[in-house]
Design a protein around this motif. Sequence first.
Motif, short mmCIF file in Angstrom:
data_model
loop_
_atom_site.label_atom_id
_atom_site.label_comp_id
_atom_site.label_asym_id
_atom_site.label_seq_id
_atom_site.Cartn_x
_atom_site.Cartn_y
_atom_site.Cartn_z
N ARG A 1 0.85 -1.21 0.00
CA ARG A 1 0.00 0.00 0.00
C ARG A 1 0.88 1.25 0.00
NH1 ARG A 1 -2.26 3.01 4.41
NH2 ARG A 1 -1.72 1.35 5.85
N TYR B 1 -2.19 -0.76 -4.62
CA TYR B 1 -3.39 -0.97 -3.81
C TYR B 1 -4.06 -2.32 -4.07
CZ TYR B 1 -2.92 4.02 -2.85
OH TYR B 1 -2.44 5.25 -2.46
N ARG B 2 -4.10 -2.73 -5.30
CA ARG B 2 -4.77 -3.99 -5.65
C ARG B 2 -4.10 -5.19 -4.96
NH1 ARG B 2 -6.00 -4.73 -11.66
NH2 ARG B 2 -7.76 -3.46 -11.03
N SER C 1 -2.07 -5.03 -2.42
CA SER C 1 -2.20 -4.78 -0.99
C SER C 1 -3.50 -5.36 -0.45
CB SER C 1 -2.13 -3.27 -0.73
OG SER C 1 -2.33 -2.99 0.62
N LEU C 2 -4.59 -5.11 -1.16
CA LEU C 2 -5.90 -5.63 -0.77
C LEU C 2 -5.87 -7.16 -0.68
CD1 LEU C 2 -8.95 -5.28 -0.23
CD2 LEU C 2 -9.28 -5.30 -2.71
N LEU D 1 -6.48 1.64 3.64
CA LEU D 1 -6.45 1.44 2.19
C LEU D 1 -7.73 1.99 1.57
CD1 LEU D 1 -5.36 0.09 -0.47
CD2 LEU D 1 -6.61 -1.94 0.25
N TYR D 2 -8.87 1.68 2.17
CA TYR D 2 -10.14 2.18 1.65
C TYR D 2 -10.22 3.70 1.74
CZ TYR D 2 -11.86 -2.64 1.46
OH TYR D 2 -12.04 -3.97 1.16
N GLU E 1 -7.64 5.75 1.54
CA GLU E 1 -6.74 6.25 0.49
C GLU E 1 -7.32 6.11 -0.90
OE1 GLU E 1 -2.76 4.64 0.94
OE2 GLU E 1 -2.83 5.03 3.09
N THR E 2 -8.15 5.09 -1.11
CA THR E 2 -8.74 4.88 -2.43
C THR E 2 -10.14 5.49 -2.54
OG1 THR E 2 -9.56 2.69 -1.78
CG2 THR E 2 -7.40 2.79 -2.87
#
Length: 153
Positions: free
Chosen positions: A80, A85-86, A88-89, A112-113, A115-116
């Motif tokens: 992340r 991000y992908r 990282s998830l 993460l959510y 940040e996105t």
Amino acid sequence: MLKHAIFGIAGLCAVIAIPAATAGVAFAVDNMEATDTPDLTSVRAKIDAKNYAGALAELRDIAEEHQQADVYNLMGFTLRKTGDYRTSLTYYTKALELQPDHKGAHEYLGELYVETGDMPKAREQLATLTKLCPGGCEELDDLTKAIAAKASN
């Protein structure tokens, strides 16, 4: 004759006791391996120094031998921080599959959510942390601050 009966009973006890004792030992060893936590001190030092490439390389080596929630959580965090991000998830999800009550993974997934821009999912992680930390905890505080900071922007 009595001597043979005593040896016969002793032998029968040994035949019953030895496999039972061996089974107990094997079970204990299996439990120890399942809870084997690798030393992540070096990885955390690299993360603190923002050496994400070095941390990620070390984590990948560790992950080959240890399927452990802390390892996957830190892999998610490191990815992340590099903007992936992908992937990282994927690692946060794996950490939570291994340990559904992992507070750090819930916090970082919530971040993460944030940040996105997926605030509903960030709030879901906040709700989960609220349940996991009824008296409060650092992870809950950190995610609360991240959500509040995003809301004020």
